[in-house]
Design a protein around this motif. Structure first.
Motif, PDB file in Angstrom:
ATOM      1  N   SER A  19       0.811  -1.222   0.000  1.00  0.00           N
ATOM      2  CA  SER A  19       0.000   0.000   0.000  1.00  0.00           C
ATOM      3  C   SER A  19       0.841   1.266   0.000  1.00  0.00           C
ATOM      4  N   SER A  21       2.290   3.358  -1.807  1.00  0.00           N
ATOM      5  CA  SER A  21       2.333   3.738  -3.219  1.00  0.00           C
ATOM      6  C   SER A  21       1.588   5.035  -3.385  1.00  0.00           C
ATOM      7  N   ALA A  23      -1.128   5.478  -4.368  1.00  0.00           N
ATOM      8  CA  ALA A  23      -2.554   5.283  -4.129  1.00  0.00           C
ATOM      9  C   ALA A  23      -2.973   5.715  -2.731  1.00  0.00           C
ATOM     10  N   SER A  25      -4.274   7.848   0.163  1.00  0.00           N
ATOM     11  CA  SER A  25      -5.204   8.969  -0.011  1.00  0.00           C
ATOM     12  C   SER A  25      -5.828   9.362   1.306  1.00  0.00           C
ATOM     13  N   THR A 103       3.262  11.604  -1.419  1.00  0.00           N
ATOM     14  CA  THR A 103       2.405  11.195  -2.539  1.00  0.00           C
ATOM     15  C   THR A 103       0.947  11.013  -2.139  1.00  0.00           C
ATOM     16  N   ARG A 105      -2.774  11.407  -1.723  1.00  0.00           N
ATOM     17  CA  ARG A 105      -3.705  12.217  -2.500  1.00  0.00           C
ATOM     18  C   ARG A 105      -4.522  13.120  -1.585  1.00  0.00           C
ATOM     19  N   GLN A 312      -3.323   2.662   5.995  1.00  0.00           N
ATOM     20  CA  GLN A 312      -3.027   2.289   4.608  1.00  0.00           C
ATOM     21  C   GLN A 312      -1.593   1.790   4.444  1.00  0.00           C
TER      22      GLN A 312
END
Length: 705
Positions: A19, A21, A23, A25, A103, A105, A312
């Motif tokens: 997780s 990554s 992605a 958020s 990173t 989001r 996450q």
């Protein structure tokens, strides 16, 4: 403020999970407005920095979130790599590259053009050692609903603050933590918040903000600082402490502006320890609108993006409630609070526990409420005035008739409409008089009910249950039970026995007090009281079953009665006097009118509070009458309860933080008594089997006979 660690040892030295990554958020804002964000550098030259003596001013970085014209543009970076590395280093996380935090989001567009003006403003203050980024999801959500939000970085109080010139300051305040330290921290944050408000309201952003609608919330020490900030700065109209132990006590005369405590159930449930004790101390000094809510299954980071992103990444904070759910709960209650107190829009979410958020419990409240009915039918109610000209009033000889007020509850055609007023202002004042509670005399007029006033009934030929309250108690004190029965398809007549309670208001404005309270209370008095109540109930049945309006609602062949205290004790003489009453319950009432041969063959049930250390202690009046019950009969006792536990008196006391000496909560007792009352009448008025009547269905319940 004792919580300063971010993760447990389980989080240390983890390998990089899948997780980790781009992605990753934050929570998606729930409002319909695009969100913009800008970062502001503020410098207060009027005071030195409280943590670094060589700095003769106070520097702050803040993030201002707001509704934007468009979502287009570069999105806000969650954290810089330097900030993320400092957070990881402080927590001892070595197996995850700090760069993953850059990173994450987000949804706010950097320097987007604002939409709107004169918006309510909410100040958010993060926990100790935490950067302002940890409250980004909450800030974005509030902004998406039309609120301006400023999130403050308290320099040298978190592990890293990045300034526009590239400097990154560390945590100069970190080190030794005693009581004096936490007081200094909280008071310093109050000074920071006032300076931020001064700066924003005298800047290019002034037109965005309505200075008359400012609130504050914070997490951990940021939440604990909200009280002090409100005391110091009257511009802050409402405040929230999210999971923060208050080390700087709120002193007299206290605070009369709205305040919400929101914390972990395992730490901030009243009576659980030092943390909840700090809230209990300050709760007593809050004299305005207030709520104390606790959330089950969450950990300290669950209210923030640290918990959300950490989960996450595979980090374990010890929560059983998923982080996304914790964030949703936080956002919902924070948003509702500020919409009610800054926007003036009533929020039912703050009135009572919600089925949408079963994790949230109301530990205490300044506005009592009745628990939601457990049935699937909407409930209506109406007030019925009755006058019996066939007999004089038993307590006031100069009144040649008997007047009664009855609250009639029933299944309603719709759940919509104004809710039933619990009591009148005069009834509230009379009931609260002498209670010792430091509350407004009209408090109970604001108690939140579930029934719709004068709603159109649904159904016909319904079983009818008559409820009779305890001596000196107005009929309203059995409203929670009445609403619940109605939600299961019963019509319920809740009888106010005039001159036998603290006060009854009549439709023409007259108010009748407790005339019977002025006469000697001997054995003859109790017998007169209970026989008089039997006469009242028979008259109510005559009136309702011959009423053109209400007779079609009622099945006259399916009538039952229950009561509490003197009302319960009156059930047996009522059943003896009136064969229409097919089944009866005595809830904790001492019977003064002996049941004599040939006794009673209709179903009857005794329900008692715990009378002694062991279950089912002797009860001479009940044992006398039990021997004369020749039909279906039960006798149960509920452990850990007191006399008031079965009524709204216990519920309201618990909600206001006033104990009645019970160890079983009033809410739990209400659940139990609702179950047994519904089951009893389901069996004996509807002919439906209810196993809970044949063996204990709750660990608190003992079958005595």
């Amino acid at each position: 403020m004792k919580i300063i660690l971010m993760v447990t040892a389980l989080a240390l030295a983890l390998p990089v999970p899948a997780s980790a990554s781009p992605a990753l958020s934050l929570a998606v804002p729930t409002g319909d407005r695009p969100v913009g964000i800008t970062s502001l550098y503020l410098k207060d030259t009027s005071r030195p920095d409280p943590w670094v003596a060589t700095v003769p001013y106070r520097e702050l970085m803040v993030s201002l979130f707001y509704p934007a014209v468009s979502v287009q543009g570069q999105k806000k970076q969650f954290m810089t790599e330097a900030e993320a590395q400092a957070v990881f280093d402080e927590a001892g996380i070595t197996g995850i590259p700090a760069s993953v935090m850059t990173t994450v989001r987000t949804d706010a567009a950097v320097d987007a053009r604002p939409a709107g003006h004169h918006l309510p403003l909410v100040v958010l203050s993060p926990g100790f050692k935490r950067p302002r980024a940890e409250l980004t999801s909450l800030a974005e959500d509030l902004a998406s609903h039309g609120t301006a939000v400023v999130v403050v970085d308290h320099t040298y109080e978190n592990v890293a603050t990045t300034f526009p010139d590239g400097r990154v300051t560390g945590c100069a305040a970190c080190g030794n933590y005693d009581e004096a330290f936490w007081k200094k921290l909280e008071r310093g944050r109050a000074a920071d918040v006032s300076f931020v408000l001064d700066s924003l309201t005298h800047s290019r952003w002034a037109s965005l903000i309505d200075p008359a609608r400012i609130g504050m919330a914070g997490h951990s020490v940021g939440g604990a600082s909200a009280l002090g900030a409100m005391v110091a700065d009257p511009r802050i109209k409402a405040g929230i402490d999210i999971d923060g132990t208050t080390d700087d006590p709120l002193l007299a005369p206290g605070l009369d502006r709205p305040f919400l405590f929101l914390g972990r159930a395992n730490t901030y449930t009243p009576g659980t320890g030092v943390e909840s004790g700090s809230w209990q101390r300050d709760w007593a000094q809050l004299t305005g609108w207030k709520r104390w809510l606790v959330v089950a299954g969450v950990a300290h980071p669950s209210f923030t993006d640290i918990g959300l992103v950490g989960e996450q990444l595979g980090l374990d904070f010890g929560a059983t409630t998923p982080a996304a759910r914790g964030q949703a709960v936080t956002a919902a209650y924070v948003r509702a609070f500020f919409e009610e107190h800054l926007d003036g829009r009533a929020q039912p979410l703050l009135d009572r526990p919600s089925s949408r958020y079963p994790e949230v419990s109301f530990a205490m409240t300044s506005t009592p409420y009745l628990p939601a009915p457990t049935g699937d039918r909407p409930v209506g109610s109406t007030q019925v005035y009755l006058k019996d000209t066939s007999r004089p009033d038993p307590w006031v000889p100069s009144v040649p008739y008997r007047e009664l007020m009855v609250s009639l509850f029933y299944p309603a055609a719709s759940p919509h409409g104004p809710k039933t007023r619990y009591v009148t202002a005069a009834e509230s004042a009379a009931l609260l008089s002498g209670s010792g509670l430091d509350v407004p005399p009209d408090l109970l007029t604001r108690l939140v009910t579930n029934s719709v006033a004068d709603a159109r009934p649904a159904g016909s030929r319904l079983p009818l249950v008559v409820l009779s309250p305890g001596y000196t108690k107005p009929r309203a004190t059995l409203s929670a039970l009445a609403e619940d029965l109605a939600s299961h398809g019963y019509a319920v007549a809740l009888v106010g026995h005039t001159y036998e309670n603290t006060g009854t208001s009549f439709p023409d404005g007259r108010f009748a007090g407790c005339a019977s309270c002025e006469v000697p209370h001997d054995a003859a008095f109790s017998e007169k009281l209970q026989r008089g109540r039997a006469a009242d109930v028979s008259f109510v049945l005559d009136s309702l079953t011959h009423s053109k309006k209400w007779a079609p609602l009622i099945d006259a062949s399916r009538i039952g009665m229950a009561g509490h205290s003197a009302g319960g004790a009156s059930t047996l003489p009522t059943m003896v006097a009136d064969a229409r009453v097919r089944a009866g319950m005595d809830i904790d009432g001492t019977t003064a009118v002996p049941l004599t041969p040939p006794g009673l063959a209709r179903p009857f049930m005794f329900v008692s509070h715990q009378l002694a250390a062991t279950a089912c202690a002797p009860n001479v009046p009940w044992e006398r009458d039990w021997a004369q019950l020749t039909g279906w009969r039960r006798w149960i006792e509920v452990a850990g309860t007191q006399h008031a536990s079965f009524t709204d008196v216990g519920l309201v006391g618990e909600e206001l933080g006033v104990g009645i000496g019970a160890t079983t909560t009033a809410l739990r007792t209400q659940e139990i008594i609702r179950t047994y009352v519904n089951a009893f009448f389901d069996r004996h008025l509807r002919g439906e089997a209810r196993p809970v009547l044949d063996e204990p269905g709750y660990p608190e319940v003992s079958f005595c006979r």
